[in-house]
Every structure is written in C-alpha cells, then in structure tokens.
Design a protein around this motif. Structure first.
Motif, PDB file in Angstrom:
ATOM      1  N   ALA A   1       0.844  -1.199   0.000  1.00 57.90           N
ATOM      2  CA  ALA A   1       0.000   0.000   0.000  1.00 57.90           C
ATOM      3  C   ALA A   1       0.878   1.247   0.000  1.00 57.90           C
ATOM      4  CB  ALA A   1      -0.916  -0.004   1.220  1.00 57.90           C
ATOM      5  N   GLY A   2       2.005   1.170   0.660  1.00 63.10           N
ATOM      6  CA  GLY A   2       2.944   2.291   0.732  1.00 63.10           C
ATOM      7  C   GLY A   2       3.512   2.638  -0.634  1.00 63.10           C
TER       8      GLY A   2
ATOM      9  N   LEU B   1       1.089   4.669  -2.382  1.00 59.07           N
ATOM     10  CA  LEU B   1       1.065   5.997  -1.747  1.00 59.07           C
ATOM     11  C   LEU B   1       2.169   6.860  -2.318  1.00 59.07           C
ATOM     12  CD1 LEU B   1      -0.525   7.184   0.718  1.00 59.07           C
ATOM     13  CD2 LEU B   1       1.421   6.567   2.106  1.00 59.07           C
ATOM     14  N   GLU B   2       3.360   6.275  -2.461  1.00 62.43           N
ATOM     15  CA  GLU B   2       4.520   6.990  -2.994  1.00 62.43           C
ATOM     16  C   GLU B   2       4.283   7.404  -4.445  1.00 62.43           C
ATOM     17  OE1 GLU B   2       9.139   5.877  -2.977  1.00 62.43           O
ATOM     18  OE2 GLU B   2       8.048   5.929  -1.101  1.00 62.43           O
TER      19      GLU B   2
END
Lengths: 189, 68
Positions: free
Chosen positions: B57-58, B61-62
């Motif tokens: 998920a990160g 996000l990035e």
C-alpha cells in the motif's frame, strides 16, 4: 488471527457511533511511509472518541476484554482484546487540537480490501516526541529525523501547537542526531 | 458473555503493575507469552503478511505523491 483482529478492529472503529474519526499510528502506521522501519506487533489507533465510556461498554457487550491505561504525560488509551486471540488493540484518545489535526490530515490507503486511514509520518513523529519511550521509540525517531522526505514545516507546526518544541530540541541532542533539514540548511550556507 | 471478562483498570491486575517497560508493553508481552507455540507461529506468519500488505500500500502511496 492477527489479520482478522486487525480487520475486526477496523470495522469496530468504522461502525461505532462513539468514534468520530480515527487513524492508524505507531510503527504499523509508519510501515507504508518509511522503508526501513522495524515493525512491532502493537496495533495503535488515534481516535476522536465522543464517549469513551459507551465505547468501552459496547466493546464489553460484544465480548472483548478492555482496559484503560493512563499515560504519565496525561491522556489515556483504551486497550481491547479477545481472550482467545490475545492481540491487543490500543485506541489513544485524541484530546488536543493538534492530535485531532493528525487524524484530519491522515492519508487513506487500500488495505486488506478496506480503506485504512494512516496518520502522516510527521504526525506519528510528533506523537512519538510527545510520548517518548526511549527503549522503543529511539530507532523510529532517529530514522524519521534522517528522512529526507519529511515535511518539516508541517512537523514544526504540530510541535508548536503541541508545545513540545523544547522537548524536541532536547531529544535531538540526547539522540545525537542532526535532523536532515538542518544539514541541508548548513550545506546551503 | 461480557460479564466479568472485562477489566476496568489494568492496575488492578498484579502482574500488570508498571515494570521497566511501562504498563502497556508489560501487558502486551504477558498476553503474547500466554499463547501456545503454534499460535505464536501463526501470529508471526500473519504479522508478516500484514506488513507485506502495508508495504505494498505504501508503494502506491509513494506513486500517488510523486505523480501529483
């Protein structure tokens, strides 16, 4: 077990009429934002709770064990867990405006088929500074201070509002780190 | 079901009295200690899965941040 407890907690927070809003904090909240962080098992949420007593009562009614933990710095958290699973979920009650702002500014990620609000890393850092525990926060705080992507002005505005700027300065001295933005300033001069 | 199972205050439980780790951590470790080895293994595996999901998920996000 762990995954299910996480999802259950998320659903409880989403559906409870006593929770206005919430965001994942702690090291789990940092995982999507900081690549090198060492994760820990605790599942921590910061929540705007309109009635902690009724929230706790509801948790007990659906079979959870609950406990209230007062923090030495003020404020408290509500911990709940199922006897069978033993995975505790901590709900830290947002009492101050800067804490409610952290929830308001949370980022939404898609996680296990759900929308999960996570506090921005600057917000988690501000919380870690306000409630610093050396044995568990040292590594994360150091990593965040060396993070080149930290939003310095947002962090400072939180620290000022929380009135913990002097605590922050003391801490960076204690940890022997130079925040990355200070290094950048020095390089410019 | 809930009657008598919940605790109002963790301080009332003798083994939860604040130790060097702090009350909340002491309590977490006690809970985990009481799990069977099989349950602990299951917990560790699921924990790693959750971490993988959060990291995934990160990445998104990035991407979102850099493309905006």
């Amino acid at each position: 077990m762990y995954k299910q407890e996480f999802i259950n907690a998320l659903e409880i927070l989403e559906k409870s009429p006593h929770i206005e809003s919430f965001a994942l904090i702690g090291k789990l909240g940092l995982i999507p934002q900081v690549p090198n962080i060492t994760p820990t098992l605790d599942i921590d949420f910061l929540a705007d709770i309109n009635s902690p007593e009724l929230f706790e009562k509801d948790l007990k009614r659906i079979g959870f064990c609950t406990g209230k933990i007062e923090l030495p710095e003020g404020g408290y958290l509500i911990r709940f867990w199922r006897e069978e699973a033993k995975i505790p979920i901590d709900i830290f009650k947002a009492t101050k405006n800067w804490q409610k702002r952290i929830i308001k500014d949370a980022l939404n990620i898609s996680f296990l088929g759900k929308l999960l609000p996570i506090a921005r890393k600057e917000g988690i850092l501000a919380l870690k500074i306000a409630y610093y525990r050396d044995f568990k926060d040292r590594e994360a705080v150091k990593l965040l201070l060396e993070d080149t992507k930290i939003d310095y002005s947002y962090l400072m505005s939180l620290l000022k509002e929380a009135d913990i700027l002097s605590r922050f300065k003391f801490l960076i001295q204690e940890l022997g780190v130079q925040p990355v933005w200070e290094k950048e300033e020095e390089d410019k001069t | 079901m809930g009657k008598g199972r919940g605790r109002q205050n963790l301080e009332d439980v003798p083994f939860l009295k604040p130790g060097p780790l702090g009350r909340e951590d002491e309590h977490l470790y006690r809970l985990l200690e009481s799990l069977s080895p099989e349950k602990r293994l299951e917990l560790a595996l699921e924990f790693m899965e959750v971490i993988r999901e959060l990291k995934e998920a990160g990445k998104f996000l990035e991407n979102k941040t850099t493309s905006s």
